[in-house]
Design an enzyme around this catalytic site. Structure first.
Site, PDB file in Angstrom:
ATOM      1  N   HIS A 132      11.723  -0.615  33.924  1.00 11.14           N
ATOM      2  CA  HIS A 132      11.671  -2.047  33.632  1.00 11.14           C
ATOM      3  C   HIS A 132      10.221  -2.511  33.483  1.00 11.14           C
ATOM      4  O   HIS A 132       9.893  -3.266  32.554  1.00 11.14           O
ATOM      5  CB  HIS A 132      12.369  -2.825  34.738  1.00 11.14           C
ATOM      6  CG  HIS A 132      12.313  -4.311  34.584  1.00 11.14           C
ATOM      7  ND1 HIS A 132      13.246  -5.024  33.892  1.00 11.14           N
ATOM      8  CD2 HIS A 132      11.402  -5.224  35.032  1.00 11.14           C
ATOM      9  CE1 HIS A 132      12.943  -6.311  33.913  1.00 11.14           C
ATOM     10  NE2 HIS A 132      11.823  -6.460  34.610  1.00 11.14           N
ATOM     11  N   GLU A 133       9.359  -2.078  34.393  1.00 12.35           N
ATOM     12  CA  GLU A 133       7.953  -2.491  34.320  1.00 12.35           C
ATOM     13  C   GLU A 133       7.264  -1.890  33.096  1.00 12.35           C
ATOM     14  O   GLU A 133       6.412  -2.541  32.480  1.00 12.35           O
ATOM     15  CB  GLU A 133       7.217  -2.093  35.603  1.00 12.35           C
ATOM     16  CG  GLU A 133       7.751  -2.758  36.864  1.00 12.35           C
ATOM     17  CD  GLU A 133       7.862  -4.269  36.747  1.00 12.35           C
ATOM     18  OE1 GLU A 133       7.022  -4.880  36.054  1.00 12.35           O
ATOM     19  OE2 GLU A 133       8.796  -4.827  37.347  1.00 12.35           O
ATOM     20  N   HIS A 160       7.832  -4.051  30.210  1.00 16.76           N
ATOM     21  CA  HIS A 160       6.886  -5.163  30.078  1.00 16.76           C
ATOM     22  C   HIS A 160       5.592  -4.706  29.388  1.00 16.76           C
ATOM     23  O   HIS A 160       5.025  -5.439  28.568  1.00 16.76           O
ATOM     24  CB  HIS A 160       6.548  -5.742  31.448  1.00 16.76           C
ATOM     25  CG  HIS A 160       7.635  -6.578  32.036  1.00 16.76           C
ATOM     26  ND1 HIS A 160       8.266  -7.582  31.329  1.00 16.76           N
ATOM     27  CD2 HIS A 160       8.212  -6.573  33.275  1.00 16.76           C
ATOM     28  CE1 HIS A 160       9.179  -8.161  32.113  1.00 16.76           C
ATOM     29  NE2 HIS A 160       9.164  -7.562  33.285  1.00 16.76           N
TER      30      HIS A 160
END
Length: 228
Positions: A99-100, A103
């Site tokens: 998920h990071e 980003h």
């Protein structure tokens, strides 16, 4: 009024939602943090592999204290992983890591909602810290101008929470794609999605809280703004 404020009742639904969302995150992260992924990577190793695959060789991976404090810092181009994910092989940890990285890829691609959120962040931070102070000063001194200024500042906080939603949902979708491309079994990806969907609900709860706080401000201003 300052000691007993009946408008707090406006916040009850958001408070309930926030408690439920946080409980759901803790429950699902705990469940899948006890199950190791078949990948064999630690969170840090997966982060480096995904970054390199995306051509983000200059983005660093660092460890920070805490649990679920993971984040991507676009200013310094660093992915910071919490102690609960950095050295972990668990499905939950790898999902959070992906998920990071999502980003970081958003940043590389110039994802518009992320760009807007980053631009809003300093103003929203100021609004979060001072909007209620200014609003209450207006209430205390019977100043509609100060109350309106406080409301405008808090409106920026609401807009920030709203623009955060597509950013977070998009990062979670990217995480699933990244893990699928890496060959993670579909059963593990389904578990990752459970963790990330629960995390997304905390952002939904933040939007609900911000909107109801704004409604509360408007209600109070309507009650007191016309007094001489």
């Amino acid at each position: 009024m300052l000691f007993w404020d009946p408008t707090f009742i406006f916040l009850i639904p958001a408070i309930i939602l926030a408690i439920w969302a946080q409980s759901l995150v803790q429950q699902r992260f705990y469940k899948y943090s006890r199950i190791n992924s078949s990948f064999g990577f630690t969170g840090a190793e997966l982060a480096r592999r995904l970054l390199d695959n995306a051509g983000l060789f200059d983005v660093k991976v660092e460890s920070i204290p805490g649990k679920l404090t993971d984040h991507y810092d676009p200013r310094t181009r660093v992915v910071r992983l919490s102690a609960s994910t950095f050295n972990s092989h668990s499905i939950a940890a790898l999902g959070v890591v992906a998920h990071e990285i999502g980003h970081a890829i958003q940043h590389k691609e110039g994802y518009v909602p992320l760009t807007i959120r980053n631009a809003f962040a300093p103003v929203a931070s100021f609004g979060s810290g001072f909007s209620w102070i200014i609003f209450l000063m207006g209430l205390l001194f019977w100043s509609p101008v100060l109350m309106k200024f406080g409301i405008i500042l808090f409106l920026l906080v609401v807009l920030f929470t709203l623009i955060t939603l597509p950013v977070e949902f998009n990062a979670s979708r990217k995480a699933s794609v990244l893990l699928n491309n890496m060959g993670m079994p579909s059963k593990e990806i389904a578990a990752v999605n459970q963790v990330l969907n629960a995390a997304a609900m905390t952002y939904v709860a933040s939007v609900a809280m911000a909107l109801l706080q704004l409604l509360r401000m408007l209600f109070i201003a309507g009650l007191f703004g016309d007094r001489d």
